[in-house]
Design a protein around this motif. Structure first.
Motif, PDB file in Angstrom:
ATOM      1  N   LEU A   1      45.735  21.818  25.654  1.00  0.00           N
ATOM      2  CA  LEU A   1      46.544  22.011  24.454  1.00  0.00           C
ATOM      3  C   LEU A   1      47.996  22.291  24.827  1.00  0.00           C
ATOM      4  O   LEU A   1      48.935  21.729  24.240  1.00  0.00           O
ATOM      5  CB  LEU A   1      45.974  23.167  23.627  1.00  0.00           C
ATOM      6  CG  LEU A   1      46.743  23.602  22.386  1.00  0.00           C
ATOM      7  CD1 LEU A   1      46.753  22.493  21.349  1.00  0.00           C
ATOM      8  CD2 LEU A   1      46.119  24.873  21.797  1.00  0.00           C
ATOM      9  N   ILE A   2      48.189  23.134  25.820  1.00  0.00           N
ATOM     10  CA  ILE A   2      49.545  23.479  26.258  1.00  0.00           C
ATOM     11  C   ILE A   2      50.236  22.259  26.865  1.00  0.00           C
ATOM     12  O   ILE A   2      51.414  21.986  26.584  1.00  0.00           O
ATOM     13  CB  ILE A   2      49.489  24.648  27.257  1.00  0.00           C
ATOM     14  CG1 ILE A   2      49.037  25.928  26.536  1.00  0.00           C
ATOM     15  CG2 ILE A   2      50.844  24.861  27.920  1.00  0.00           C
ATOM     16  CD1 ILE A   2      48.681  27.064  27.471  1.00  0.00           C
ATOM     17  N   GLU A   3      49.512  21.493  27.676  1.00  0.00           N
ATOM     18  CA  GLU A   3      50.105  20.303  28.283  1.00  0.00           C
ATOM     19  C   GLU A   3      50.471  19.261  27.226  1.00  0.00           C
ATOM     20  O   GLU A   3      51.520  18.609  27.321  1.00  0.00           O
ATOM     21  CB  GLU A   3      49.130  19.703  29.299  1.00  0.00           C
ATOM     22  CG  GLU A   3      48.972  20.535  30.563  1.00  0.00           C
ATOM     23  CD  GLU A   3      48.011  19.888  31.549  1.00  0.00           C
ATOM     24  OE1 GLU A   3      47.626  18.720  31.319  1.00  0.00           O
ATOM     25  OE2 GLU A   3      47.642  20.547  32.543  1.00  0.00           O
ATOM     26  N   VAL A   4      49.614  19.115  26.232  1.00  0.00           N
ATOM     27  CA  VAL A   4      49.906  18.162  25.155  1.00  0.00           C
ATOM     28  C   VAL A   4      51.145  18.595  24.391  1.00  0.00           C
ATOM     29  O   VAL A   4      52.005  17.769  24.051  1.00  0.00           O
ATOM     30  CB  VAL A   4      48.688  18.023  24.216  1.00  0.00           C
ATOM     31  CG1 VAL A   4      49.070  17.275  22.933  1.00  0.00           C
ATOM     32  CG2 VAL A   4      47.549  17.299  24.924  1.00  0.00           C
ATOM     33  N   ARG A   5      51.262  19.884  24.133  1.00  0.00           N
ATOM     34  CA  ARG A   5      52.459  20.347  23.438  1.00  0.00           C
ATOM     35  C   ARG A   5      53.705  20.118  24.276  1.00  0.00           C
ATOM     36  O   ARG A   5      54.778  19.766  23.751  1.00  0.00           O
ATOM     37  CB  ARG A   5      52.339  21.827  23.082  1.00  0.00           C
ATOM     38  CG  ARG A   5      53.439  22.274  22.114  1.00  0.00           C
ATOM     39  CD  ARG A   5      53.481  23.761  21.916  1.00  0.00           C
ATOM     40  NE  ARG A   5      53.879  24.454  23.132  1.00  0.00           N
ATOM     41  CZ  ARG A   5      54.207  25.740  23.171  1.00  0.00           C
ATOM     42  NH1 ARG A   5      54.156  26.469  22.069  1.00  0.00           N
ATOM     43  NH2 ARG A   5      54.555  26.310  24.300  1.00  0.00           N
ATOM     44  N   GLU A   6      53.607  20.324  25.585  1.00  0.00           N
ATOM     45  CA  GLU A   6      54.761  20.084  26.451  1.00  0.00           C
ATOM     46  C   GLU A   6      55.174  18.619  26.420  1.00  0.00           C
ATOM     47  O   GLU A   6      56.355  18.292  26.509  1.00  0.00           O
ATOM     48  CB  GLU A   6      54.431  20.512  27.880  1.00  0.00           C
ATOM     49  CG  GLU A   6      54.334  22.019  28.054  1.00  0.00           C
ATOM     50  CD  GLU A   6      53.929  22.411  29.466  1.00  0.00           C
ATOM     51  OE1 GLU A   6      53.488  21.507  30.222  1.00  0.00           O
ATOM     52  OE2 GLU A   6      54.030  23.593  29.812  1.00  0.00           O
ATOM     53  N   GLN A   7      54.195  17.720  26.265  1.00  0.00           N
ATOM     54  CA  GLN A   7      54.492  16.287  26.270  1.00  0.00           C
ATOM     55  C   GLN A   7      55.027  15.801  24.931  1.00  0.00           C
ATOM     56  O   GLN A   7      55.982  15.016  24.881  1.00  0.00           O
ATOM     57  CB  GLN A   7      53.236  15.503  26.639  1.00  0.00           C
ATOM     58  CG  GLN A   7      53.459  13.999  26.719  1.00  0.00           C
ATOM     59  CD  GLN A   7      52.214  13.257  27.183  1.00  0.00           C
ATOM     60  OE1 GLN A   7      51.172  13.862  27.442  1.00  0.00           O
ATOM     61  NE2 GLN A   7      52.314  11.939  27.286  1.00  0.00           N
ATOM     62  N   TYR A   8      54.420  16.283  23.821  1.00  0.00           N
ATOM     63  CA  TYR A   8      54.755  15.746  22.497  1.00  0.00           C
ATOM     64  C   TYR A   8      55.480  16.740  21.585  1.00  0.00           C
ATOM     65  O   TYR A   8      55.938  16.358  20.504  1.00  0.00           O
ATOM     66  CB  TYR A   8      53.480  15.268  21.794  1.00  0.00           C
ATOM     67  CG  TYR A   8      52.748  14.177  22.536  1.00  0.00           C
ATOM     68  CD1 TYR A   8      53.235  12.871  22.553  1.00  0.00           C
ATOM     69  CD2 TYR A   8      51.577  14.450  23.227  1.00  0.00           C
ATOM     70  CE1 TYR A   8      52.567  11.862  23.243  1.00  0.00           C
ATOM     71  CE2 TYR A   8      50.896  13.456  23.919  1.00  0.00           C
ATOM     72  CZ  TYR A   8      51.401  12.162  23.927  1.00  0.00           C
ATOM     73  OH  TYR A   8      50.743  11.174  24.617  1.00  0.00           O
ATOM     74  N   GLY A   9      55.531  18.019  21.993  1.00  0.00           N
ATOM     75  CA  GLY A   9      56.154  19.033  21.136  1.00  0.00           C
ATOM     76  C   GLY A   9      55.193  19.648  20.138  1.00  0.00           C
ATOM     77  O   GLY A   9      55.536  20.624  19.469  1.00  0.00           O
ATOM     78  N   PHE A  10      54.008  19.107  20.010  1.00  0.00           N
ATOM     79  CA  PHE A  10      52.981  19.557  19.080  1.00  0.00           C
ATOM     80  C   PHE A  10      51.632  19.397  19.765  1.00  0.00           C
ATOM     81  O   PHE A  10      51.506  18.594  20.692  1.00  0.00           O
ATOM     82  CB  PHE A  10      53.022  18.736  17.780  1.00  0.00           C
ATOM     83  CG  PHE A  10      54.273  18.930  16.974  1.00  0.00           C
ATOM     84  CD1 PHE A  10      54.336  19.909  15.991  1.00  0.00           C
ATOM     85  CD2 PHE A  10      55.395  18.143  17.215  1.00  0.00           C
ATOM     86  CE1 PHE A  10      55.483  20.083  15.246  1.00  0.00           C
ATOM     87  CE2 PHE A  10      56.546  18.318  16.478  1.00  0.00           C
ATOM     88  CZ  PHE A  10      56.595  19.292  15.486  1.00  0.00           C
TER      89      PHE A  10
END
Length: 657
Positions: free
Chosen positions: A272-281
């Motif tokens: 979840l954290i990595e996805v947010r770092e990639q897409y902002g959400f």
């Protein structure tokens, strides 16, 4: 048969809240995705989801469902709030297609087929347990020409034979490999965007696992999905998170019973954290946290804090009374060692709330109120729920032993407890008044900071303040109080219009004026002079940091500019003057420290996430917290944790109309 000689299947779902955005039809999505993964069903059937908001009436639903070709099979996802409506729609459907099949599934009807068939003769099949593969097999039977009265070869359901006798087939084994259920997101089974291309739901719903190891007397979760906890694969969940990240979905809500119980839950949060770092959400995660807080839970909390991932951490206590805990089958759960945990979360600067149930066997008015005020000293919010007798639970099975007297809801099919061996009818009526204000004003954070100020600086407990407000509203001639009195009166039986009252407090400008009048007339006389100006400022700050939402006229109360921070829009209230450093005072009070109470004039900017209109029209207190006013420092801290570049600050979006 229907369109292009295909079997036309309607899956019907309805959320509980009447709000501008829909609730995601996750259950129907699983059913549709599983059905269409079968080659024969995909070739021979058309499966459509019809998803309705909570406030949609029968006539409107019927017109939408039946305005085109009449379906051959209707599958309803049944819960207590839509049971009666779906029974009525089944009746209408059979008028249009007497040979059509009506299938009911969901926790409110599972293992309750005798009652369902008696109340609604138009229902043909009730699914018991997980429904994805059972419904697929029902469609196979329909396509193969079986009678709806001859389904004994399909496990996991109940049906009526030609003789009218109810037949229940052997239970279907739990789905051990959850990845056998196709993702309703990745397969496109659930529509994601509205006509304007925006994400159409209030939040994104996901499951990371199924099952609950506990046997709480009030709950059917473990019985419905099994006590053995089974998890979806990490690869699948990662793909779903990336799907929502690309859609810029702010909040993920997990439909798990005990997130943080499994070691794999740490992997989910890492992804979840990595996805947010990639897409902002996504920006926030809400869930039912594990009752027993293990090393896994603490690891997850620390990871989320480090990166500014928001959540509300739950103490699912339900009661602090020892006898009541025993009758709940919860006496030996480590969750009862809650004080150390709440202290740790507070020191970590994290939002922590607790849950209580009023009306459980063994509880008294005194024990509940003592527990409520004890919790209020430790947590930011207390979610209070009236006792409901749910199908297939221990409380329902032992209702005679506990002396439980109940009544069905006005518009729903839940059983609300009126009295039991330890609570009289009169005591329950009095407590329903208290619960109304506790849920609407405190749980839904109409006031947040005032409680700690009154308790620590004036010796007024949270329950005393809430009762004070309730008495004042019942007696005042202020016209803004009338809708609240009406809603409160309907709540005495536990079935009142909470959402209407919540919306009134947030969206009706007159309600803020009315609260100010209550404060001046009924609270200030209780205060010592030295702390009165401080508490005045704390109370005013509470009103000032309520979400910015559209009023009854569809307009914003103030013409506030909008700025964008890392792809997310905020209203900004600039140059707010405070005579005292209220954020610091509240922080110290919550930490059990003595704050400085000297005047310290200060200016600050307050930021409010846009799009709160669905949140203020629901009883979802976890979601409403994401729309509360924040200082610039708080928003910056979140952005910094999210690796937000400083250059993105102050991106003006123009005034609001």
């Amino acid at each position: 048969m229907a369109r292009d000689d295909k079997c036309l299947v309607h899956l019907v779902q309805q959320g509980i809240w009447d709000m501008p955005l829909e609730s995601m039809p996750l259950a129907s999505g699983y059913i549709k995705a599983t059905a269409l993964a079968d080659e024969r069903v995909r070739r021979a059937a058309q499966v459509d989801i019809h998803n309705f908001r909570g406030g949609t009436g029968l006539s409107a639903m019927a017109n939408r469902l039946f305005e085109g070709l009449i379906p051959d099979v209707m599958g309803f996802s049944v819960l207590g709030w839509n049971y009666r409506a779906f029974g009525a729609l089944a009746e209408t459907f059979k008028q249009l297609n007497p040979d059509g099949w009506v299938v009911f599934g969901g926790t409110h009807v599972a293992e309750q087929s005798e009652r369902a068939f008696r109340l609604y003769p138009e229902v043909d099949v009730v699914v018991n347990g997980e429904g994805e593969f059972t419904f697929r097999d029902i469609l196979h039977a329909h396509l193969d020409g079986f009678s709806r009265h001859d389904l004994g070869h399909i496990p996991g359901l109940s049906f009526r034979g030609n003789d009218g006798i109810v037949h229940t087939t052997p239970a279907r084994p739990r789905i051990e490999n959850l990845d056998e259920i196709p993702s309703p997101f990745l397969t496109g089974a659930i529509e994601m965007l509205d006509d304007q291309g925006n994400f159409r739901y209030d939040v994104a719903l996901m499951e990371t696992n199924r099952g609950c190891p506990y046997k709480c007397a009030f709950c059917y979760w473990g019985g419905a999905v099994g006590q053995k906890v089974r998890a979806f694969s990490r690869d699948r969940l990662r793909a779903e998170l990336e799907f929502f990240g690309k859609l810029q979905v702010h909040t993920i809500v997990l439909c798990d019973a005990n997130f943080g119980l499994l070691p794999g839950d740490v992997d989910f949060v890492d992804d979840l954290i990595e996805v947010r770092e990639q897409y902002g959400f996504p920006r926030a995660l809400e869930t039912s946290w594990a009752k027993n807080k293990s090393k896994t839970f603490y690891s997850i909390v620390r990871k989320m804090k480090q990166v500014g991932m928001r959540s509300s951490f739950t103490l699912a206590l339900q009661t602090l009374d020892g006898e009541t805990l025993g009758l709940m089958n919860r006496r030996n759960m480590k969750v009862n060692e809650w004080e150390d945990l709440s202290e740790w979360l507070t020191k970590e600067g994290l939002d922590c709330y607790a849950e209580l149930i009023w009306g459980a066997p063994g509880e008294t008015v005194q024990s509940f109120m003592d527990g409520y005020d004890k919790l209020a000293r430790r947590v930011s919010r207390i979610a209070c729920y009236p006792m409901l007798l749910l199908p297939n639970t221990d409380y329902t099975d032992k209702r005679a032993d506990y002396g439980i007297i109940s009544v069905r809801g006005d518009t729903d099919d839940f059983e609300y407890v009126l009295s039991n061996n330890t609570v009289t009818l009169l005591e329950n009526q009095q407590m329903q008044r208290f619960l109304f204000w506790a849920r609407v004003v405190a749980e839904m954070a109409v006031l947040r900071f005032t409680w700690a100020g009154l308790r620590e600086l004036a010796g007024v407990t949270q329950s005393q303040a809430l009762r004070n407000l309730g008495v004042w509203i019942e007696r005042t001639a202020d016209p803004a109080a009338e809708p609240l009195r009406t809603a409160m009166q309907s709540a005495i039986a536990g079935t009142g219009d909470l959402v209407g009252a919540i919306t009134h407090f947030y969206a009706e400008p007159e309600s803020k004026r009315m609260l100010g009048r209550w404060w001046r007339e009924s609270v200030r006389p209780l205060l010592d002079e030295p702390v009165t100006p401080v508490l005045d400022e704390v109370f005013g700050f509470d009103l000032l940091t309520q979400p910015v939402c559209l009023g009854p006229d569809g307009a914003l109360p103030d013409d506030l500019p909008v700025v964008e921070v890392r792809g997310e829009e905020y209203y900004v209230r600039e140059g707010v003057y405070l005579a005292y450093d209220v954020p610091e005072i509240i922080a110290r009070l919550r930490a059990g420290e003595q704050p400085e109470l000297e005047p310290k004039g200060m200016l600050l900017d307050l930021y409010y996430r846009t799009g709160s209109d669905s949140a203020v029209r629901s009883t979802n207190h976890e979601t409403i917290m994401h729309f509360m006013g924040m200082t610039k420092q708080q928003v910056m801290a979140n952005a910094a944790a999210d690796r937000e570049p400083a250059s993105s600050w102050g991106t003006e979006k123009g005034g609001c109309s």
